[in-house]
Scaffold this motif. Sequence first.
Motif, PDB file in Angstrom:
ATOM      1  N   PHE A 165       0.873  -1.164   0.000  1.00 20.73           N
ATOM      2  CA  PHE A 165       0.000   0.000   0.000  1.00 20.73           C
ATOM      3  C   PHE A 165       0.917   1.222   0.000  1.00 20.73           C
ATOM      4  N   PRO A 166       0.565   2.266  -0.746  1.00 22.86           N
ATOM      5  CA  PRO A 166       1.470   3.429  -0.781  1.00 22.86           C
ATOM      6  C   PRO A 166       1.538   4.155   0.563  1.00 22.86           C
ATOM      7  N   GLU A 167       2.605   4.909   0.749  1.00 22.71           N
ATOM      8  CA  GLU A 167       2.697   5.717   1.959  1.00 22.71           C
ATOM      9  C   GLU A 167       1.762   6.917   1.834  1.00 22.71           C
ATOM     10  N   VAL A 168       1.151   7.277   2.953  1.00 22.88           N
ATOM     11  CA  VAL A 168       0.182   8.380   2.918  1.00 22.88           C
ATOM     12  C   VAL A 168       0.746   9.558   3.705  1.00 22.88           C
ATOM     13  N   ASN A 169       1.101  10.609   2.995  1.00 20.97           N
ATOM     14  CA  ASN A 169       1.587  11.819   3.662  1.00 20.97           C
ATOM     15  C   ASN A 169       0.693  12.985   3.298  1.00 20.97           C
ATOM     16  N   ILE A 170       0.126  13.615   4.301  1.00 17.95           N
ATOM     17  CA  ILE A 170      -0.781  14.759   4.068  1.00 17.95           C
ATOM     18  C   ILE A 170      -0.088  16.014   4.602  1.00 17.95           C
ATOM     19  N   PRO A 171       0.048  17.053   3.781  1.00 19.96           N
ATOM     20  CA  PRO A 171       0.624  18.308   4.295  1.00 19.96           C
ATOM     21  C   PRO A 171      -0.208  18.814   5.483  1.00 19.96           C
ATOM     22  N   SER A 172       0.472  19.266   6.537  1.00 20.75           N
ATOM     23  CA  SER A 172      -0.251  19.635   7.768  1.00 20.75           C
ATOM     24  C   SER A 172      -1.286  20.731   7.526  1.00 20.75           C
ATOM     25  N   GLU A 173      -1.009  21.643   6.572  1.00 23.58           N
ATOM     26  CA  GLU A 173      -1.981  22.736   6.341  1.00 23.58           C
ATOM     27  C   GLU A 173      -3.280  22.221   5.685  1.00 23.58           C
ATOM     28  N   ASP A 174      -3.227  20.998   5.140  1.00 21.17           N
ATOM     29  CA  ASP A 174      -4.427  20.443   4.485  1.00 21.17           C
ATOM     30  C   ASP A 174      -5.386  19.788   5.479  1.00 21.17           C
ATOM     31  N   LEU A 175      -4.941  19.562   6.703  1.00 25.87           N
ATOM     32  CA  LEU A 175      -5.790  18.856   7.657  1.00 25.87           C
ATOM     33  C   LEU A 175      -7.070  19.627   7.935  1.00 25.87           C
ATOM     34  N   GLU A 176      -6.945  20.953   8.066  1.00 25.07           N
ATOM     35  CA  GLU A 176      -8.120  21.789   8.303  1.00 25.07           C
ATOM     36  C   GLU A 176      -8.782  22.193   6.985  1.00 25.07           C
ATOM     37  N   LYS A 177      -7.947  22.304   5.942  1.00 30.65           N
ATOM     38  CA  LYS A 177      -8.458  22.775   4.645  1.00 30.65           C
ATOM     39  C   LYS A 177      -8.092  21.781   3.554  1.00 30.65           C
ATOM     40  N   PRO A 178      -8.821  20.657   3.502  1.00 32.54           N
ATOM     41  CA  PRO A 178      -8.479  19.638   2.517  1.00 32.54           C
ATOM     42  C   PRO A 178      -8.697  20.099   1.075  1.00 32.54           C
ATOM     43  N   LYS A 179      -7.851  19.625   0.177  1.00 38.03           N
ATOM     44  CA  LYS A 179      -8.060  19.866  -1.258  1.00 38.03           C
ATOM     45  C   LYS A 179      -8.989  18.762  -1.770  1.00 38.03           C
ATOM     46  N   ASP A 180      -9.212  18.751  -3.081  1.00 43.23           N
ATOM     47  CA  ASP A 180     -10.209  17.805  -3.608  1.00 43.23           C
ATOM     48  C   ASP A 180      -9.601  16.611  -4.338  1.00 43.23           C
ATOM     49  N   PHE A 181      -8.262  16.494  -4.323  1.00 46.69           N
ATOM     50  CA  PHE A 181      -7.661  15.395  -5.107  1.00 46.69           C
ATOM     51  C   PHE A 181      -6.254  15.101  -4.597  1.00 46.69           C
ATOM     52  N   TYR A 182      -6.049  13.901  -4.110  1.00 46.79           N
ATOM     53  CA  TYR A 182      -4.731  13.490  -3.613  1.00 46.79           C
ATOM     54  C   TYR A 182      -4.338  12.188  -4.316  1.00 46.79           C
ATOM     55  N   VAL A 183      -3.055  12.058  -4.611  1.00 51.54           N
ATOM     56  CA  VAL A 183      -2.582  10.812  -5.239  1.00 51.54           C
ATOM     57  C   VAL A 183      -1.440  10.257  -4.394  1.00 51.54           C
ATOM     58  N   PHE A 184      -1.573   8.989  -4.016  1.00 52.46           N
ATOM     59  CA  PHE A 184      -0.523   8.305  -3.243  1.00 52.46           C
ATOM     60  C   PHE A 184       0.000   7.135  -4.083  1.00 52.46           C
ATOM     61  N   LYS A 185       1.337   7.101  -4.231  1.00 51.73           N
ATOM     62  CA  LYS A 185       1.943   6.025  -5.038  1.00 51.73           C
ATOM     63  C   LYS A 185       3.048   5.346  -4.248  1.00 51.73           C
ATOM     64  N   GLY A 186       3.306   4.086  -4.598  1.00 52.77           N
ATOM     65  CA  GLY A 186       4.381   3.356  -3.925  1.00 52.77           C
ATOM     66  C   GLY A 186       4.894   2.232  -4.807  1.00 52.77           C
ATOM     67  N   GLN A 187       6.081   1.742  -4.461  1.00 55.21           N
ATOM     68  CA  GLN A 187       6.684   0.621  -5.200  1.00 55.21           C
ATOM     69  C   GLN A 187       5.795  -0.618  -5.085  1.00 55.21           C
ATOM     70  N   ASN A 188       5.487  -1.252  -6.200  1.00 53.12           N
ATOM     71  CA  ASN A 188       4.687  -2.500  -6.205  1.00 53.12           C
ATOM     72  C   ASN A 188       3.376  -2.382  -5.425  1.00 53.12           C
ATOM     73  N   ALA A 189       2.840  -1.165  -5.360  1.00 53.87           N
ATOM     74  CA  ALA A 189       1.578  -0.958  -4.636  1.00 53.87           C
ATOM     75  C   ALA A 189       0.589  -0.310  -5.597  1.00 53.87           C
ATOM     76  N   PRO A 190      -0.702  -0.513  -5.365  1.00 55.80           N
ATOM     77  CA  PRO A 190      -1.669   0.187  -6.230  1.00 55.80           C
ATOM     78  C   PRO A 190      -1.587   1.695  -5.998  1.00 55.80           C
TER      79      PRO A 190
END
Length: 558
Positions: free
Chosen positions: A465-490
């Motif tokens: 499973f890819p690693e999930v990193n969210i910028p701290s400023e997005d926690l209160e103000k989320p954007k509408d599209f995030y992409v998480f990628k990883g080696q051999n992971a969907p």
Amino acid sequence: MSASKLQESGEVRIAHALHTKEEEFVVKRREIVFQSLQKHEIRCSQNKVPHIALLSSGGGQRAMVGLLGSLVQLDKAGLLDCILYLSGVSGSTWCMASLYQEPDWSTKLETVKDNIIKRLSGPGVSWGDAFAKLKKYYNGKDFFSLTDLWAAIVVTTYMKEIDEHTLTDKRSQLGKDPFPIYTVTDKQSKQEEGGDPWFEITPHEAGYSLSGAFVETSSFGSQFDNGSKKKHQPEMDMLYLQALCGSALAGEDSKEFIWGKIQGTFFSVFRFVQCLFSSKDPNSPPVEKWYLVLMDLVDMNLCVLNVKDPSALDQSIRTTLNGKNLAGGKSQLIFPTQKLNLSDKEAAKLYMKQYTEDVCNYLSQFSLGPFDIFLSICRCMALWIWGRNYNFLHNMTDESVPSALLQSQTRDFEDAGLLLNSPYFSVLRKERDIDLIISLDFSEGDPFMTVREAADRFKKLNISFPEVNIPSEDLEKPKDFYVFKGQNAPTVIHIPLFNVVNCGDDIKTWRKKYHTFQDSYSAEKITDLMEVAGKNISNNREKLKEQIAAVVGKKAHH
């Protein structure tokens, strides 16, 4: 797969492989996905078609309507035909159940959507019909639980219908739509060491996603012993399935809400029953007395939950039960008489559990006529029984399945959102070979909690499973599209419902307007929410196509 790895007994199978009917479906669906990619000028060879899963989180009506709005826009963007699997938790499964009533819904979504909105904002199910359905559940199978009550009394108020189709009724019609996967969790497995709580239900089979232990869907709920069917139980209908998946209140902190619902139900039914038993026949059951005792019992539970002194109600119950025409020389009242200490919440809870059980046990020696069902409901409340069904793995021997799963005769199933509010486990079964997950998050609180928790769980289980990193400023103000990628992971695309793009500075206002537990939405509320949810797709149409093209490229080089 070697014979030792595959145990099949007609209807129960233990194997890390897809059901043959699902495999056949995937072959046909890949052809539709391939044609769709060609239309978008995304070049790919037919044996490298990407497997794309659309996941929809829980969130009651908000999730149901949000998913519908998202699907309408995916359809308008020409991307719905790229989806191989559609999997949901809790409220999202309500939307799925409505869609799959209609064969090939994805080819006529505009019409299907209009019909769903018309129904959701139309008149509800009558009390008489809801109670008749409850009685049908009560009389029709070996185990009755709060899930049956939830189906007949709560799900019907939101869905405005009693859907008695079954999943297997519909499986021959799985032509042009994504493959549906409904998810729940096994309550005991959540608590057992090394348990597998992740349970999926498809039109073909139901079972444990990680352990690979399945039973034909038509026989889920029937009694098995060492893999062979001992006693048939009717296949669950779609109303019960929606209650099983969408029973978010199976968390213990919601007892007050449910006792309140029971109170309302008792009252409506009593008025109805009074008319039936208003004769002066001295042999007719003392309906009013039964009603009084059960109503006092409900009120007493509500009192204790609200830290109020219930002694007057306790006295009333004892007086009624000691009355001449009730006790009739039968066994003595045995329930606790020691002083209830309301300031110790845990002790008060245990006291009421015992008290409720004792009253129910005492009453069970009489024939309560129409109130038998309410005795059962009170007992289920005391023991907090949700989703109880026979365990199809009972007495089997297989080392690949957690041993606790093979021992118990019954299992209890509940809303998967109580453990993880999105159905990642169902689509991350290795044999489904998923390349891209589009995760629609309709959760009430933190829109990143579920995806982060999924990443943590998969890391512990060694599932890619890819690693999930969210910028701290997005926690209160989320954007509408995030992409998480990883080696051999969907690749995981994550889309929070309310965000700075579709709500601007009004995220909190939108969240408040669509909080989870409220009355059923008006037509206006439905269309507003569909529009907001739909923007998350229409605003990101090109980004979605880019990510699909990227996984096609990645797959081509493997």
